[in-house]
Design an enzyme around this catalytic site. Structure first.
Site, PDB file in Angstrom:
ATOM      1  N   CYS A  18      33.186 -38.613 -28.701  1.00 15.65           N
ATOM      2  CA  CYS A  18      34.571 -39.123 -28.892  1.00 15.65           C
ATOM      3  C   CYS A  18      34.701 -37.358 -29.088  1.00 15.65           C
ATOM      4  CB  CYS A  18      33.825 -39.210 -30.550  1.00 15.65           C
ATOM      5  SG  CYS A  18      34.111 -41.298 -30.306  1.00 15.65           S
ATOM      6  N   CYS A 259      23.657 -30.456 -30.256  1.00 14.89           N
ATOM      7  CA  CYS A 259      22.741 -31.495 -29.435  1.00 14.89           C
ATOM      8  C   CYS A 259      22.747 -30.027 -28.149  1.00 14.89           C
ATOM      9  CB  CYS A 259      23.421 -32.443 -29.206  1.00 14.89           C
ATOM     10  SG  CYS A 259      22.401 -33.696 -27.891  1.00 14.89           S
TER      11      CYS A 259
END
Length: 483
Positions: A18, A259
């Site tokens: 998102c 990440c």
């Protein structure tokens, strides 16, 4: 053996995150509605399922949100419904839930004893089931399965026992586990928080005298603003009439863990995340692929869009000409297909091989990842049908071996082709003359100078944060496999 629930309705690729955005207008002539709308276009790559904007106009919260991409949700005079207030937050959503729960569309506005909050969040709260059961036992009624709603309830319950919202948010951060980069529109201030590991990106910018908090720096650049810095792991940023304030939760992670797939695929190439250019990281990945797989070929091409920059890097390192191997249909929505037949049709109409450029040539083709192998097989078939003499497929990341619990939708371990076949068997399955994956060591080097540590658990099974024992899907906490 317990089992992780696979609810990915998408094609054979890792899916986006998102995107979040917030702006606090100071004494200037900015229109926060127009700016937020433009910002969501710059974040569209992070979510295609829904889009929304909430504006705080004299502490009155007005929201427009709906399923669809930004141009679908805000067509016509829709933006006219939103007042030009002082604070606005926006959201583009990707969901792992095929049910497309409308109640989970964000920003999510919650009204409680101390006022209202509008929340836009990115990530995955790993102790969601435990906290939700605790809140439900206390009488809370949930309208959705959104992380944002859970966060709102936790903040509201903490606020009852604190003197100010800032302390309540910091206390909530200590209770929430997992990944979250979140912007919050409060009655008089804009708040941004990033989890203690820093799994998902969040940065701060300035536009004239106004402040911005958003997922990626490309948004700030597109608006003509100035990047100030990234929000640090475990940090809360508060922007109000007094200016810019920074607070930290008194709970530290042993190792921060952005990440690494943000650099491989998720983020836009013109973003800078935690001090590293996404473009440069992908270019390095291609250069390192050549060091690991020095192939003699006539042309290097990338699979649009995320394989293109790595292909440029490979071409630069090898001296082999870079060329266009595919044409991409830009007018197909990435989440526009449901059901296997529709998914197959989308796969077959999304890309076509450029026959005039590949016929009779030895081709090195670079993609960002392989999940199930169906897309890779299709890509090889496209090049074969267009007359390519040899097809050498290289992947700018290692093989997926473990699911992600921190916001990246790549499905379950059992569906990863690398967990059921050797590299040679995968090569034969997809029909390539060569198949090579970038090593974990080389992937780490592409972003080794980042300001924080990197998470590569989906490739190594080594996570810095605690791996959950349950995963929340619809109304039930499903067991997952940790192998």
């Amino acid at each position: 053996m317990t089992k992780y629930v696979d609810i990915n309705p998408a094609l054979d690729k890792a899916m986006d995150e998102c995107g979040v955005f917030g702006i606090y207008k100071n004494n200037d002539d900015l229109n926060v509605v127009t700016i937020t709308h433009d910002a969501l276009y710059s974040l569209q790559h992070r979510g295609h399922v829904s889009a929304g904007i909430t504006v705080n106009d004299n502490q009155k919260f007005v929201t427009v949100k709906e399923l669809g991409m930004v141009h679908d949700v805000f067509r016509g005079k829709t933006l006219d419904k939103l007042p030009n207030g002082k604070i606005a937050v926006g959201h583009v959503r990707y969901t792992m839930n095929a049910a497309l729960d409308r109640a989970a569309n964000q920003p999510l506005v919650l009204r409680y004893k101390e006022g209202s909050l509008a929340i836009s969040s990115n990530g995955s709260i790993t102790n969601f089931p435990e906290i939700r059961r605790e809140l439900e036992r206390g009488g809370s009624i949930f309208q959705s399965n959104a992380n944002a709603e859970l966060m709102g309830y936790v903040i509201a319950t903490e606020r009852i026992h604190t003197d100010d919202l800032e302390t309540a948010v910091l206390n909530a951060m200590k209770r929430l586990k997992g990944a979250y980069s979140t912007v919050i529109c409060a009655p008089t201030r804009l708040i941004g928080v990033r989890d203690i590991y820093g799994f998902r990106p969040l940065c701060i910018g300035k536009l004239k005298d106004s402040y911005i908090i958003t997922s990626e720096s490309c948004v700030i650049d597109s608006l003509g603003g100035e990047l100030i810095r990234d929000v640090e792991p475990g940090e809360m940023i508060v922007i109000d009439e007094g200016g810019f304030h920074s607070y930290f939760v008194d709970k530290k992670a042993e190792k921060t863990s952005l990440c690494v797939f943000e650099y491989v695929y998720v983020a836009r190439p013109d973003s800078v995340i935690d001090g590293i250019s996404v473009y440069t990281a992908r270019l390095k990945a291609g250069e390192m692929l050549y060091k690991e797989y020095p192939i003699d070929a006539d042309m290097v091409c990338g699979v649009p869009d995320s394989g293109i920059i790595a292909a440029e890097g490979y071409a630069r390192a090898s001296g082999i000409p870079y060329g266009m191997g595919f044409m991409k249909n830009k007018f197909l929505g990435r989440n526009s297909a449901t059901g296997m037949d529709k998914k197959k049709r989308l796969l077959h109409t999304k890309l076509t091989a450029l026959k005039a450029n590949v016929e009779g040539k030895r081709i090195v083709v670079i993609d960002d990842s392989i999940v199930r192998g169906q897309t890779s097989k299709h890509i090889v078939n496209l090049l074969r049908s267009a007359g390519a003499k040899e097809i050498h497929m290289l992947i700018s990341s290692p093989p997926f071996v473990f699911p992600c619990y921190f916001g990246l939708d790549i499905g379950i371990s059992e569906n990863f082709i690398a967990n059921s076949m050797t590299v040679e068997e995968i090569r034969q399955e997809i029909g390539a003359d060569t198949l090579g994956y970038l090593s974990v060591e080389s992937l780490r080097k592409t972003a080794e100078e980042a300001d924080i540590g990197l998470c590569d658990g989906c490739f190594t099974k080594q996570f810095s944060a605690e791996v959950p024992t349950t995963f929340f899907v619809d109304k039930y906490a499903k067991k997952i496999k940790n192998k």
